[in-house]
Design a protein around this motif. Structure first.
Motif, PDB file in Angstrom:
ATOM      1  N   THR A  96      54.159  97.813  16.431  1.00  0.00           N
ATOM      2  CA  THR A  96      55.336  96.974  16.678  1.00  0.00           C
ATOM      3  C   THR A  96      56.593  97.744  16.280  1.00  0.00           C
ATOM      4  O   THR A  96      56.538  98.770  15.600  1.00  0.00           O
ATOM      5  CB  THR A  96      55.270  95.664  15.879  1.00  0.00           C
ATOM      6  OG1 THR A  96      55.591  95.926  14.503  1.00  0.00           O
ATOM      7  CG2 THR A  96      53.878  95.049  15.954  1.00  0.00           C
ATOM      8  N   LEU A 126      51.891  92.478  12.114  1.00  0.00           N
ATOM      9  CA  LEU A 126      52.805  93.536  11.693  1.00  0.00           C
ATOM     10  C   LEU A 126      52.209  94.270  10.502  1.00  0.00           C
ATOM     11  O   LEU A 126      51.917  93.660   9.471  1.00  0.00           O
ATOM     12  CB  LEU A 126      54.173  92.931  11.327  1.00  0.00           C
ATOM     13  CG  LEU A 126      55.168  93.845  10.610  1.00  0.00           C
ATOM     14  CD1 LEU A 126      55.466  95.085  11.425  1.00  0.00           C
ATOM     15  CD2 LEU A 126      56.447  93.080  10.299  1.00  0.00           C
ATOM     16  N   GLY A 169      49.773  94.178  18.791  1.00  0.00           N
ATOM     17  CA  GLY A 169      50.497  92.954  19.078  1.00  0.00           C
ATOM     18  C   GLY A 169      50.009  91.720  18.355  1.00  0.00           C
ATOM     19  O   GLY A 169      50.553  90.642  18.545  1.00  0.00           O
TER      20      GLY A 169
END
Length: 465
Positions: free
Chosen positions: A369, A363, A360
């Motif tokens: 994610t 990316l 989290g």
């Protein structure tokens, strides 16, 4: 006050330094020996090709080359073993840093829980004090329970009567009737007045001792730098910029395996402004349409607030030149040192949040994610670093101004871009949606030709103050 806790170090720092130096020396010696053997073999090969030798001399030369090749294989094997040992040591140190980082986070959670518990205790104590009766009420209650209460009541009645009698005698020189009527009125008024409490011997009140809570010094949260946004001539705005004050950066990190982010070195960073976000399609498309440049491909992911990718190093520089022309300020790509200073956000760990990748946070290929290894995400989809900058880890890799060099030997220490030497490749930083989490470490470098246009390669801008 909470006393700072120092985490124990299981290994002696001096032993680690000595081991690093020993392995580094062994590696350098092995590399030098491999280079020497390669030079000898090349020299023997040239002699064989250019000289006219007898059969015996040729056989001796072949035997010597065979021996040299065997020695070379032995040295290369030793070099591989040393390199593997270096990697093992670095992995062990990285694991130790991750464990220490986790322990430090647990300590911080416990300290926050302790602070909250103390605040709740203080609140409960204040509520308890508010509910306690006042000292006057308490003393009056104690007085009513006293064995002398009846005498006190009698005094309350007698004293007003004596006062009235004295007053009557004083006024006896006037008409007795008038004086008597007047005294009766006063006497009635006194009887209806609030009783007078005669002070009794002071009774010491018993107060429950309260423990004083020492204030806990908690560090104030770091305030993100101020931001600004320049207006473009003809309408619109340039990307939002964060104002960084600069400072001293320890750039890179020391590894025995000889990666290109060696050696760690200090760099003086002057104040500068850097994009809060990576340049988006919305930002770049305005430039492309104004200058007649082709719009970059969005690879089917959408444009708008996503970071622009698929632009070359030259196109990124052309965009900064256009911004400079339209705003009257000097825009450019960040130097590699400026980029690392901004990406670290004041941290000294592998990531701006700690030593280990965390779900989290960003990316990447394996960040957990919904965009992992599929596409970029709109800028600002994840929390910013302490400098208020978004996506310095992951999402899109970012061009910087520097030419690529295989290490930091001879790198500038003033924070400027290193643009001397072989510039056939340029540096990019920050990891990407299709790269592993390890590539997002703040010191990791990548290189591409200046003409490269990739679906994971974008940029952010810097402006001079």
């Amino acid at each position: 006050m909470t006393t700072p806790i120092t985490l124990p170090n299981t290994d002696s720092d001096s032993e680690l330094i000595a081991l690093r130096q020993t392995l580094q020396k062994m590696r350098q010696e092995a590399e030098q020996e491999v280079l020497r053997l390669n030079q000898q073999i090349a020299e023997r090969s040239r002699q064989t090709n250019t000289a006219v030798m007898s059969v015996t001399a040729q056989l001796a030369m072949q035997q010597e080359m065979t021996i040299l090749n065997q020695a070379l294989e032995t040295k290369e094997s030793a070099l591989e073993h040393i390199t593997e040992e270096c990697r093992r040591l670095e992995d062990a140190l990285e694991d130790q840093n991750i464990a220490l980082d986790g322990l430090q986070q647990e300590i911080e959670r416990k300290e926050r829980a302790l602070i909250q518990a103390r605040e709740e205790m203080a609140q409960m104590r204040r509520e308890l004090e508010n509910r306690q009766p006042s000292n006057v009420s308490l003393r009056f209650s104690v007085l009513k329970q006293s064995p002398h209460w009846q005498r006190i009541q009698l005094l309350i009645i007698v004293v007003p009567l004596l006062v009235a009698a004295i007053w009557l005698i004083w006024w006896s020189r006037e008409s007795f009737t008038a004086a008597w009527q007047h005294g009766q009125n006063k006497f009635s008024a006194l009887l209806t007045a609030a009783p007078v409490i005669v002070p009794a011997p002071e009774i010491a009140s018993v107060e429950t001792p309260t423990e004083e809570i020492a204030p806990v010094n908690t560090p104030a949260p770091q305030q993100p730098p101020r931001t600004l946004r320049d207006r473009l001539a003809g309408g619109g705005f340039a990307p939002t910029l964060a104002m960084l004050a600069g400072g001293v950066l320890e750039m890179g990190t020391n590894r025995l395996t000889g990666e290109d982010f060696n050696p760690a070195h200090q760099v003086e960073i002057a104040p500068f402004l850097i994009g809060v976000h990576e340049v988006t399609y919305q930002d770049y498309d305005r430039f492309a349409q104004a200058t007649g440049q082709p719009l970059p491909d969005d690879f089917g992911w959408g444009r708008g607030a996503r970071p622009v990718v698929g632009v070359s190093w030259q196109e990124a520089n052309a965009y900064t030149a256009w911004l400079s022309d339209k705003t009257g300020h000097s825009y450019r790509l960040p130097s590699e040192a400026e980029w690392e200073f901004a990406a670290r956000g004041g941290a000294t760990s592998s990531f701006w949040w700690g030593f280990a990748a965390e779900p989290g946070r960003a990316l990447c290929f394996d960040c957990g994610t919904s965009w992992d290894n599929r596409s970029t995400a709109p800028v600002g989809s994840f929390a910013p670093n302490p400098f208020g900058l978004y996506d310095t880890a992951g999402n899109a890799m970012e061009w910087v101004a520097d030419c690529y060099h295989p290490n930091y030997q001879g790198a500038p220490n003033n924070g400027r871009a290193w643009i001397t030497g072989d510039c056939t490749a340029r540096v990019a930083r920050g990891g990407a949606f299709n790269k592993p989490a390890a590539s997002m470490r703040v010191y990791v470098r990548a290189r591409f030709t200046p003409l490269a246009k990739l679906n994971m390669l974008g940029f952010r801008v810097v402006r001079q103050p």
